[in-house]
Design a protein around this motif. Structure first.
Motif, PDB file in Angstrom:
ATOM      1  N   GLN A 180      -5.801  -4.070   2.600  1.00 14.58           N
ATOM      2  CA  GLN A 180      -4.989  -4.932   1.749  1.00 14.58           C
ATOM      3  C   GLN A 180      -5.836  -5.756   0.794  1.00 14.58           C
ATOM      4  OE1 GLN A 180      -2.460  -6.740   4.878  1.00 14.58           O
ATOM      5  NE2 GLN A 180      -0.740  -6.324   3.521  1.00 14.58           N
ATOM      6  N   ASP A 186      -1.661  -6.327  -5.263  1.00 15.28           N
ATOM      7  CA  ASP A 186      -1.469  -7.541  -4.460  1.00 15.28           C
ATOM      8  C   ASP A 186      -1.971  -8.806  -5.150  1.00 15.28           C
ATOM      9  OD1 ASP A 186      -0.381  -6.068  -2.401  1.00 15.28           O
ATOM     10  OD2 ASP A 186      -2.256  -5.907  -1.284  1.00 15.28           O
ATOM     11  N   GLU A 190       0.830  -1.211   0.000  1.00 15.76           N
ATOM     12  CA  GLU A 190       0.000   0.000   0.000  1.00 15.76           C
ATOM     13  C   GLU A 190       0.862   1.258   0.000  1.00 15.76           C
ATOM     14  OE1 GLU A 190      -3.813   0.389   2.115  1.00 15.76           O
ATOM     15  OE2 GLU A 190      -2.783   1.872   3.363  1.00 15.76           O
ATOM     16  N   ASN A 241      -4.928  -1.473  -4.157  1.00 19.36           N
ATOM     17  CA  ASN A 241      -4.171  -2.525  -3.483  1.00 19.36           C
ATOM     18  C   ASN A 241      -4.462  -3.897  -4.098  1.00 19.36           C
ATOM     19  OD1 ASN A 241      -2.944  -0.789  -1.670  1.00 19.36           O
ATOM     20  ND2 ASN A 241      -4.515  -1.048  -0.110  1.00 19.36           N
TER      21      ASN A 241
END
Length: 299
Positions: free
Chosen positions: A216, A276, A42, A272
């Motif tokens: 996240q 991710d 982040e 994110n």
């Protein structure tokens, strides 16, 4: 070509002073702003957003990412190795005043401005925010009937926590959990902030509880239960640029304020996820977001 005649010592002094002022002005205008970020994804997204917006405003900018924890970043700001970083106001206040127990954004901001080193400036906050949180697998949640951090307290002595090294000592980490909830883990393993190491450890059973960031992207795909902070141990964490006063200009303030005004928690969570889960480049993701949401032109 007419020769320059330096008729008096005063004339010589004036000429050299003029040259010095011109050189100083030129160096200032040509200075590169370094945007720093901590060691989780982040922060890479946010730092690249700041850098992209500043570049679009015509400001020469570079990034220094994955610097480490807040102690490392504070030292980098002090030394001038970085000039501006995305910060979380609640955690930053706890860093400078570990006795602070504020939950209101305005109160935290005012207290933080009073505690920040004189060399630093707090710019406008975003509505976007992400807090430290704690998660368990569905299997662990069902076994111990866990939904909240209060539920965790009675069984915490049987469980192993995983997280970044600073979670052991940070006022908003383990000490805060113990003070507010009476949580006292069996042991703590130093890993990362909800990253690959933590993911592997939790899913393999090496740890029982994992430290994560509430926004996240991994939380959208992993079968984990994020425990509710039912006693509000974590303060509000509006994302805010912190910058060295020596490099601050009205143009930088205006540009980063525009970023803060445009950024929301929902959008940050999606950014994110792209990094991710979809494994996209944080710099490209950030640049696309700035192009779409922040009206910045070179001045």
């Amino acid at each position: 070509m007419t020769a320059l005649t330096l008729s008096t010592p005063k004339t010589v002094l004036a000429v050299f002073m003029g040259i010095g002022l011109f050189a100083a002005s030129h160096l200032a205008s040509a200075a590169t702003i370094t945007v720093g970020g901590a060691n989780f994804s982040e922060q890479s997204v946010l730092a690249n957003i700041y850098a992209s917006a500043l570049r679009k405003a015509g400001i020469e900018t570079q990034t220094r990412l994955n610097l480490g924890n807040r102690q490392v970043i504070a030292a980098a700001l002090k030394s001038g190795d970085v000039d501006v970083v995305p910060e979380y106001i609640g955690s930053l206040l706890a860093f400078y005043d570990n006795k602070a127990a504020l939950t209101d954004q305005q109160a935290i901001t005012q207290a933080l401005k009073a505690k920040l080193p004189d060399s630093l400036e707090l710019l406008g906050s975003s509505s976007a925010g992400s807090a430290t949180a704690w998660a368990v697998t569905h299997k662990t949640a069902e076994k111990y009937h866990l939904k909240t951090l209060s539920d965790l307290a009675p069984v915490s002595s049987q469980l192993v926590l995983g997280g970044p090294p600073e979670v052991k000592t940070s006022a908003l980490g383990v000490p805060g959990l113990k003070a507010v909830y009476g949580i006292d883990f069996k042991s703590i393993k130093s890993l990362d902030m909800g990253g690959p190491l933590s993911r592997l450890a939790l899913n393999s059973g090496t740890i029982d509880v994992v430290t994560v960031v509430s926004t996240q992207g991994i939380l959208a795909t992993e079968p984990w239960v994020v425990l509710d902070d039912d006693k509000n141990q974590q303060p509000v964490q509006n994302i805010t640029p912190v910058i060295r006063k020596s490099v601050l200009t009205p143009q930088i303030t205006q540009t980063l304020d525009k970023v803060s005004a445009a950024l929301t928690t929902k959008e940050l969570t999606e950014l994110n996820r792209l990094v991710d889960i979809d494994h996209k480049d944080p710099a490209k993701v950030a640049d696309e977001w700035v192009s779409k949401h922040v009206a910045v032109t070179a001045g």
